[in-house]
Design a protein around this motif. Sequence first.
Motif, short mmCIF file in Angstrom:
data_model
loop_
_atom_site.label_atom_id
_atom_site.label_comp_id
_atom_site.label_asym_id
_atom_site.label_seq_id
_atom_site.Cartn_x
_atom_site.Cartn_y
_atom_site.Cartn_z
N THR A 66 26.22 29.64 -13.06
CA THR A 66 25.87 30.46 -14.22
C THR A 66 26.03 29.67 -15.52
N ASP A 67 26.95 28.74 -15.56
CA ASP A 67 27.16 27.88 -16.72
C ASP A 67 27.08 26.44 -16.21
N VAL A 68 25.87 25.90 -16.11
CA VAL A 68 25.63 24.59 -15.50
C VAL A 68 26.27 23.48 -16.34
N SER A 69 27.01 22.61 -15.66
CA SER A 69 27.73 21.53 -16.31
C SER A 69 27.41 20.19 -15.65
N THR A 70 27.43 19.13 -16.44
CA THR A 70 27.20 17.78 -15.91
C THR A 70 28.49 17.09 -15.49
N VAL A 71 29.59 17.82 -15.40
CA VAL A 71 30.88 17.23 -15.00
C VAL A 71 30.70 16.41 -13.73
N GLY A 72 31.12 15.15 -13.78
CA GLY A 72 31.04 14.26 -12.63
C GLY A 72 29.71 13.53 -12.50
N LEU A 73 28.72 13.96 -13.27
CA LEU A 73 27.37 13.38 -13.14
C LEU A 73 26.94 12.66 -14.42
N GLU A 74 27.83 12.49 -15.36
CA GLU A 74 27.49 11.98 -16.69
C GLU A 74 26.80 10.62 -16.68
N SER A 75 27.08 9.78 -15.69
CA SER A 75 26.49 8.44 -15.66
C SER A 75 25.03 8.43 -15.20
N SER A 76 24.54 9.55 -14.72
CA SER A 76 23.14 9.62 -14.27
C SER A 76 22.19 9.70 -15.46
N PRO A 77 21.07 8.95 -15.42
CA PRO A 77 20.09 9.06 -16.50
C PRO A 77 19.39 10.42 -16.52
N VAL A 78 19.50 11.18 -15.45
CA VAL A 78 18.93 12.53 -15.38
C VAL A 78 20.05 13.54 -15.10
N ALA A 79 21.18 13.36 -15.78
CA ALA A 79 22.38 14.17 -15.54
C ALA A 79 22.13 15.67 -15.64
N ASP A 80 21.38 16.10 -16.65
CA ASP A 80 21.12 17.54 -16.80
C ASP A 80 20.33 18.09 -15.62
N ALA A 81 19.29 17.37 -15.20
CA ALA A 81 18.48 17.82 -14.06
C ALA A 81 19.27 17.78 -12.76
N LEU A 82 20.09 16.73 -12.58
CA LEU A 82 20.92 16.63 -11.39
C LEU A 82 21.96 17.75 -11.35
N ALA A 83 22.52 18.09 -12.50
CA ALA A 83 23.47 19.20 -12.59
C ALA A 83 22.77 20.51 -12.21
N GLY A 84 21.53 20.68 -12.65
CA GLY A 84 20.75 21.86 -12.28
C GLY A 84 20.48 21.91 -10.79
N LEU A 85 20.18 20.77 -10.20
CA LEU A 85 19.94 20.69 -8.75
C LEU A 85 21.22 21.05 -7.99
N ARG A 86 22.34 20.51 -8.44
CA ARG A 86 23.64 20.81 -7.81
C ARG A 86 23.96 22.30 -7.95
N ALA A 87 23.69 22.87 -9.11
CA ALA A 87 23.93 24.31 -9.33
C ALA A 87 23.01 25.16 -8.46
N ASN A 88 21.78 24.70 -8.27
CA ASN A 88 20.83 25.40 -7.41
C ASN A 88 21.37 25.50 -5.97
N GLU A 89 21.95 24.41 -5.48
CA GLU A 89 22.54 24.40 -4.14
C GLU A 89 23.75 25.34 -4.10
N ALA A 90 24.56 25.31 -5.15
CA ALA A 90 25.74 26.18 -5.21
C ALA A 90 25.33 27.65 -5.16
N ARG A 91 24.30 28.00 -5.90
CA ARG A 91 23.82 29.39 -5.92
C ARG A 91 23.32 29.80 -4.53
N TYR A 92 22.57 28.92 -3.88
CA TYR A 92 22.05 29.21 -2.54
C TYR A 92 23.19 29.52 -1.57
N PHE A 93 24.20 28.66 -1.52
CA PHE A 93 25.29 28.86 -0.56
C PHE A 93 26.16 30.06 -0.90
N LYS A 94 26.30 30.37 -2.17
CA LYS A 94 27.06 31.56 -2.57
C LYS A 94 26.31 32.82 -2.16
N ASN A 95 25.00 32.86 -2.44
CA ASN A 95 24.21 34.05 -2.14
C ASN A 95 23.99 34.25 -0.64
#
Length: 154
Positions: free
Chosen positions: A8-37
């Motif tokens: 619900t509050d997407v964060s780049t924690v742990g992914l800051e070194s990625s050049p696409v950190a925001d998108a990678l954080a969104g991808l990680r959050a997408n997986e988290a939402r799937y497994f929670k639901n």
Amino acid sequence: MSYVVDFTDVSTVGLESSPVADALAGLRANEARYFKNKYDHVFTVEPASEAAETVEWVHRILREERDLVISSPALEATAFEVEGYRMAYVFYESGLSINVMYATDDAGKRAVGFKLSDGMEVPAELATRFKFARQRSKLAGTIRGSYFTIKNEY
């Protein structure tokens, strides 16, 4: 240190070194939402250095099944079991996410999935071997994905 992925509050924690950190954080959050639901599972990741066993298991499957070696450094990983499946995820600095779905019984499905964060190029090691389908995600933008079936025992 473990990090519970908040979709619900997407964060780049742990992914800051990625050049696409925001998108990678969104991808990680997408997986988290799937497994929670789907499974009411809380998606928790840890630095790759603390999840070396999980990263090595995924890399072993890639190496032995398809002679693949991922060139990007692993940033985070997680492993857990849900409804008869051993799951493992590794998130890479390039924006790549690899997951392994491995049925604990012999009759179940076993596969490796690749997901590319929005804005990243297809890694050279995957470009000639896989075709990527696109899907839209509110959290991750456009996700490109592909997979292969695991044939051996791990």
